[in-house]
Design a protein around this motif. Structure first.
Motif, short mmCIF file in Angstrom:
data_model
loop_
_atom_site.label_atom_id
_atom_site.label_comp_id
_atom_site.label_asym_id
_atom_site.label_seq_id
_atom_site.Cartn_x
_atom_site.Cartn_y
_atom_site.Cartn_z
N ILE A 140 0.77 16.08 0.84
CA ILE A 140 1.50 14.95 1.43
C ILE A 140 2.35 14.29 0.34
N ILE A 141 3.51 13.83 0.75
CA ILE A 141 4.34 13.02 -0.15
C ILE A 141 4.14 11.56 0.26
N TRP A 142 3.74 10.76 -0.71
CA TRP A 142 3.45 9.35 -0.50
C TRP A 142 4.55 8.53 -1.15
N VAL A 143 4.84 7.40 -0.57
CA VAL A 143 5.87 6.56 -1.15
C VAL A 143 5.36 5.11 -1.21
N LEU A 191 -2.87 5.70 -6.10
CA LEU A 191 -3.14 6.10 -4.71
C LEU A 191 -4.58 5.74 -4.34
N PRO A 192 -4.83 5.40 -3.09
CA PRO A 192 -6.22 5.12 -2.67
C PRO A 192 -7.08 6.37 -2.82
N GLN A 193 -8.31 6.18 -3.24
CA GLN A 193 -9.19 7.33 -3.47
C GLN A 193 -9.90 7.70 -2.17
N LEU A 194 -9.11 8.22 -1.26
CA LEU A 194 -9.64 8.67 0.03
C LEU A 194 -10.30 10.04 -0.17
N GLU A 195 -11.42 10.22 0.52
CA GLU A 195 -12.17 11.46 0.31
C GLU A 195 -11.31 12.69 0.59
N TRP A 196 -10.63 12.72 1.73
CA TRP A 196 -9.87 13.90 2.11
C TRP A 196 -8.73 14.17 1.14
N PHE A 230 0.84 -1.19 0.00
CA PHE A 230 0.00 0.00 0.00
C PHE A 230 0.88 1.26 0.00
N TRP A 231 0.39 2.31 -0.61
CA TRP A 231 1.08 3.60 -0.56
C TRP A 231 1.11 4.11 0.88
#
Ligand code: FES
Ligand SMILES: [Fe+2]
Length: 448
Positions: A155-158, A169-174, A26-27
């Motif tokens: 945010i930086i995601w890795v 990336l997960p499609q999170l509402e926020w 997961f990211w």
């Protein structure tokens, strides 16, 4: 309780561990964008699931994450020079681009890196066949570990998993909202990620740790969070949990009146997110707990309004230090109230009516969760029916990690659209099942 072997299995997330392998599918949110404020800014050192990394922003503005230790002789690239689309190690000047390619090796003689022809330098323990030596320069053979990055929602995601399994990336509402709609913060937490996350999916503690000693006719409000009076009047909610394609829905039922129940439906989203409910019209909130190593994690906190920008008053309230966004040191992200000062517990306030005597929802959580020890020994716990959500979450993580060991990938990692959910709080007639009454409220309107 959890048997010792399960406790070890679920809490260890370093490279090669079963749970580490699962989480790496997961990211991971790892840095605030503001930590890399501009092109060629100073690099940042970070640790994610016991891997030492360094992040930098290239000349063209792209975030990049590399393994921290230079592949030459191991100096930290944190001290590196961030210049001209790459990070240059200060020990001997080797330079790496955002993909980990070695693009300069200035301490080696030209014959080590011919454009064509013989490969001539003494190569230490690097073994190549003579024919490869003829074709490949030393620089081309030194490929440094680099991880894929994304930047979204400040945010930086890795992604630390197998490259061929990387999804979106997960499609999170926020995460889908513009910056005006969201407040994001992170804080360092001195304990294993799991016990922090267990606190995040534990609706039972809201009526104690974050509440008042006495039952109240008025809502308890703090830092943009509001707990209605039902929370202090009914302190032993009934729980139902429902596994979904992306995690677990957790429904907590409290008595509203003789004919109604007050339901709070939270989301646990794989592998480390929560969304907790808010009454209609109020900002939603959530967290993510990303392991730094086995005894530390980043606690991310998010507050947002999907339908409109947050007002300055709402933002000020969220940043007041009373809610989930703790006041932290701006460099280390260590909370100012921490274990060293007993989280500034105020025994007078505790006597007056604050249940914990600790200021701030984030600090209250930290005090409870860190006091359990660096890695809680779950062979000593006594779970009750109020711990149903925690049991469900652990079962899911354990099952997915065992399945991955057997070769079955976690489906949720490849289904970002399954994260388009939200939480809900609502009063329903007693006879109405929550799944039916809350169905519309649990789908995020942001993606429709
Ligand atoms: S250790 Fe980095 S260039 Fe030598
Ligand atoms: Fe909490």
């Amino acid at each position: 309780m959890l048997p010792a072997h399960d406790n070890t299995y679920i809490t260890r997330t370093g490279p090669g561990t079963p749970m580490g392998n699962l989480l790496r599918r997961f990211w991971a949110p790892v840095l605030l964008s503001s930590e890399l404020p501009g092109p060629d800014c100073p690099p940042v050192q970070l640790r994610v699931m016991s891997e030492d990394l360094v992040a930098f922003r290239t000349t063209s503005g792209r975030p990049a994450v590399l393994a921290a230790h230079c592949p030459h002789r191991g100096a930290s690239l944190f001290f590196g020079r961030n210049e001209e689309e790459g990070l240059r190690c200060v020990y001997h000047g080797w330079k790496f681009d955002a993909t980990g390619r070695c693009i300069d090796m200035p301490n080696e003689p030209p014959e080590s890196n011919p454009s064509t022809g013989h490969f001539g330098a003494a190569q230490g323990n690097l073994r190549t066949s003579p024919s490869a030596e003829l074709r490949t320069s030393f620089r081309d053979k030194v490929h440094h570990t680099a991880y894929q990055c994304r930047e979204q929602a400040g945010i930086i995601w890795v992604y630390l998993g197998p490259p061929d399994l990387q999804a979106e990336l997960p499609q999170l509402e926020w995460a889908a909202l513009p910056p005006s709609h969201i407040v994001v913060s992170k804080r360092l937490q001195d304990c294993n990620y799991l016990q922090a996350m267990e606190g995040g999916i534990d609706p039972s503690h809201l009526s104690f740790l974050h509440s008042k000693k006495e039952a109240s006719q008025k809502p308890v409000e703090a830092g943009g969070i509001r707990f209605p009076p039902y929370m202090t009047r009914d302190r032993h909610p009934r729980f139902e949990t429902l596994e979904t394609g992306s995690g677990v829905q957790i429904a907590a039922r409290r008595v509203a009146d003789d004919e109604h129940f007050y339901w709070r439906i939270s989301q646990f989203l794989l592998p480390w997110y929560t969304i907790f409910p808010a009454d209609p019209g109020l900002p939603l909130g959530g967290h993510a707990w990303v392991p730094i190593d086995d005894t530390h994690c980043w606690t991310w906190s998010f507050s947002w309004q999907a339908e409109r920008p947050l007002t300055p008053e709402e933002v000020a309230d969220m940043r007041s230090g009373l809610g989930i966004h703790a006041h932290v040191d701006p460099i280390t992200f260590q909370p100012l109230a921490n274990r060293a000062n007993d989280y500034r517990v105020d025994r007078v306030e505790q006597h007056r009516g604050s249940f914990s005597g600790i200021r701030g929802i984030g600090e209250q959580d930290m005090a409870a969760q860190e006091s359990m020890g660096p890695i809680y020994d779950r062979t000593k716990e006594h779970l009750g029916v109020s711990d149903a959500a925690i049991i469900s979450m652990r079962r899911l993580l354990l099952r997915l990690a065992h399945a991955l060991e057997a070769g079955q990938e976690p489906a949720a990692a490849a289904q970002p659209e399954n994260y388009r959910v939200r939480s809900a709080a609502l009063v329903l007639p007693r006879a109405q099942p929550w799944q039916q009454g809350a169905a519309g409220a649990l789908a995020s309107p942001v993606f429709t």
